[in-house]
Design an enzyme around this catalytic site. Structure first.
Site: not given
Length: 239
Positions: A33, A60, A62, A65, A215
């Site tokens: 990603k 990614d 996102k 609008d 993480r």
């Protein structure tokens, strides 16, 4: 062959760190990603670099609008070769339909495979308390389900949602609708800023198609060992 259900999140601005991590994980991980941190700091070339190494890429960004802006923003992204792109379902049905149409048109014009287009439902960092503070009447799970149905009706390929809502989405949208789940945490690991989480095995059993893990792998002293453990836990779930 890498299990493409595991997507490792490269949430960093450090190009050298990305190259080292991808090299260390090697053939074990085939899907990554690229989020806002990495894309905004390194630009489109980072996607091309991963693709040249034979890696699948979930870009990614996102997008959110007005319909025309999102539709036109997606067109140049098609040329990068990403496998999957996303937008916010809360942008509404008109926005999602315009985006899906533009994506397919652009892929046809470029004579390239059309990337999957998926919609973010409710961020996995959102808990019930924060959700209520926004004035939302529906429960999170109900809102996620409704947004997933909207995305499917608009012609999208799937959604991003917490693994806790995966079973609900699967029931509402069927087996062919892709469910991408961030907020995955192996048993015993820190939750960080994620609120609605499950373990890899639980997420697969709930119906998730792809698990996005950042993480727990990228910040580990031995990333490859952690990735191997996560893949093992995934295989313990339903295949």
């Amino acid at each position: 062959m890498a299990d493409q259900r595991l997507i490792v999140a490269l949430d960093t601005t450090d190009r050298a760190r990305v190259e080292a991590l991808v090299g260390e994980l090697g053939e074990l991980v085939g899907y990554y990603k690229v989020g806002m941190e990495l894309f905004y700091s390194q630009g489109p070339d980072i996607v091309r670099c991963l693709r040249q190494q034979g890696k699948e890429v979930f870009l990614d960004l996102k997008l959110h609008d007005i319909p025309n802006t999102v539709a036109q923003a997606l067109r140049p992204l098609v040329g990068l070769g990403a496998t999957m792109l996303n937008l916010h379902a809360s942008g509404g049905t008109k926005m999602m339909k315009a985006a899906a149409t533009a994506l397919r048109e652009e892929a046809k014009l470029r004579n390239v495979p059309c990337p999957k287009l998926i919609a973010v439902t409710v961020l996995t960092s959102m808990d019930a308390t924060e959700w209520e503070s926004l004035g939302c009447v529906r429960e999170i799970a109900q809102q996620v389900s409704e947004l997933a149905k909207m995305a499917q009706a608009a012609g999208l390929d799937g959604v991003v949602a917490s693994s806790q809502e995966a079973a609900l989405i699967r029931k509402a949208c069927g087996d062919s609708f892709a469910i991408v789940t961030p907020g995955i945490r192996p048993a015993g690991s820190a939750t960080d800023d994620q609120a609605r989480i499950l373990t890899p095995r639980e997420a697969i059993e709930a119906g998730a198609d792809y698990l996005v893990v950042g993480r727990p792998i990228t910040a580990a002293l031995e990333p490859r060992k952690v990735a191997e453990d996560i893949l093992r836990q995934m295989k313990e779930g339903k295949l």
